[in-house]
Enzyme design. Structure first.
Site, PDB file in Angstrom:
ATOM      1  N   GLY A   1       2.728  -1.198   4.363  1.00 48.20           N
ATOM      2  CA  GLY A   1       2.759   0.233   4.065  1.00 48.20           C
ATOM      3  C   GLY A   1       4.181   0.700   3.795  1.00 48.20           C
ATOM      4  O   GLY A   1       4.721   0.548   2.693  1.00 48.20           O
ATOM      5  N   GLY A   2       4.827   1.261   4.826  1.00 46.80           N
ATOM      6  CA  GLY A   2       6.145   1.878   4.670  1.00 46.80           C
ATOM      7  C   GLY A   2       7.166   1.019   3.942  1.00 46.80           C
ATOM      8  O   GLY A   2       7.884   1.495   3.056  1.00 46.80           O
TER       9      GLY A   2
ATOM     10  N   ASN B   1       0.872  -1.185   0.000  1.00 45.81           N
ATOM     11  CA  ASN B   1       0.000   0.000   0.000  1.00 45.81           C
ATOM     12  C   ASN B   1       0.903   1.227   0.000  1.00 45.81           C
ATOM     13  O   ASN B   1       1.496   1.569   1.018  1.00 45.81           O
ATOM     14  CB  ASN B   1      -0.894  -0.033   1.255  1.00 45.81           C
ATOM     15  CG  ASN B   1      -1.716   1.236   1.404  1.00 45.81           C
ATOM     16  OD1 ASN B   1      -1.827   2.031   0.459  1.00 45.81           O
ATOM     17  ND2 ASN B   1      -2.298   1.430   2.576  1.00 45.81           N
TER      18      ASN B   1
ATOM     19  N   GLU C   1      -5.443  -5.167  10.702  1.00 44.20           N
ATOM     20  CA  GLU C   1      -4.381  -4.176  10.905  1.00 44.20           C
ATOM     21  C   GLU C   1      -4.600  -3.432  12.224  1.00 44.20           C
ATOM     22  O   GLU C   1      -5.373  -2.467  12.264  1.00 44.20           O
ATOM     23  CB  GLU C   1      -4.397  -3.158   9.764  1.00 44.20           C
ATOM     24  CG  GLU C   1      -4.146  -3.736   8.404  1.00 44.20           C
ATOM     25  CD  GLU C   1      -3.563  -2.691   7.483  1.00 44.20           C
ATOM     26  OE1 GLU C   1      -2.448  -2.903   7.010  1.00 44.20           O
ATOM     27  OE2 GLU C   1      -4.209  -1.649   7.257  1.00 44.20           O
TER      28      GLU C   1
END
Ligand code: PEP
Length: 258
Positions: free
Chosen positions: A240-241, A11, A173
């Site tokens: 994510g990151g 993402n 999450e």
């Protein structure tokens, strides 16, 4: 019932313009192998403005990464300034759409009802929803995790058929683990994912529960992916990151080699 094929989804959030997207995908093209795609499904969820470029790159280079989006509206078209219709994404060969990410819920005030409409609209346009759920730190400390997650999952799948639920993806999450560097322990993540699967079984039957893929998301990295993915009810990761760095994302996709 065939084994569930893990899905690793990157993402990108509001990062990587279309030039940066191309160079990230170009690196992934070299880093990921045919064996990786046989073992794991991979998707990248680019900002809307990148998706056409991502599609052109992946299709012309024949890279087996699925195209993902991070959100969509539930209506087909109309006066919804700034929104993107699911049919527009389907036209770009988007396969997976993240729905109800905690940032959408918390920053943009998305409700369970809106999230459920989006899930239905994604299916109606031939794509697969990734329905996100998860608790805040206060909810975890107040032992409200199961109640929160049950409510979100219930709202998100209530209107769906058992076949649709079997085909979808649910991402657990915990909000306190997103972008914080704090990962849920693999035991805690497994425990909540197993709980979600049990709720799906109660609502939609054992076959749907056995087939639905449940991802874990929250500070997943190359160093913790293998342990998380070894859990019996964790069928992939929403990243994510770490998905912004091609080398790190490739390490996560290749967790089985760790
Ligand atoms: C996410 O936003 O879905 C996420 C899991 O982010 P991160 O991996 O950065 O914690």
């Amino acid at each position: 019932m065939p084994a569930r094929k893990p899905l690793i989804s990157g993402n990108w959030k509001m990062n990587l313009n279309h030039f940066e997207a191309t160079s990230t995908l170009d690196k992934l093209r070299y880093l990921l192998t045919k064996d990786d795609y046989e073992a794991v499904d991979v998707s990248v969820h680019a900002p809307f403005t990148d998706i056409r470029t991502v599609q052109t790159f992946l299709e012309s280079e024949k890279v087996s990464i699925s195209i993902g989006a991070q959100n969509c509206h539930w209506e087909t078209n109309g006066a919804f300034t700034g929104e993107i219709a699911p049919g527009m994404l389907a036209k770009l060969n988007v396969a997976y759409v993240i729905v109800g990410h905690s940032e959408r819920r918390e920053i943009f005030g998305e409700t369970d009802i809106e999230v459920a409409r989006k899930v239905t609209a994604v299916f109606a346009n031939g794509m697969t929803p990734i329905l996100c759920c998860g608790e805040t730190l206060a909810e975890r400390e107040g032992e409200a995790t199961h109640g929160k997650v049950t409510g979100q999952v219930h709202a998100g799948i209530d209107a769906l058929s058992a076949e649709q639920v079997a085909a979808m993806v649910i991402a657990y999450e915990p909000i306190w683990a997103i972008g914080t560097g704090r990962t849920a322990s693999s035991e805690d993540a497994q425990q909540v994912c197993a709980w979600i699967r049990a709720k799906v079984a109660e609502m939609k039957g054992a076959d749907a529960a056995a087939a639905v893929r449940i991802q874990y998301g929250g500070s997943v990295k190359g160093t913790n992916a293998a342990e998380l993915m070894a859990q019996p009810d964790i069928d992939g990761a929403l990243v994510g990151g770490a998905a912004l760095d091609a080398d790190e994302f490739a390490r996560i996709v290749q967790y089985r080699l760790a």
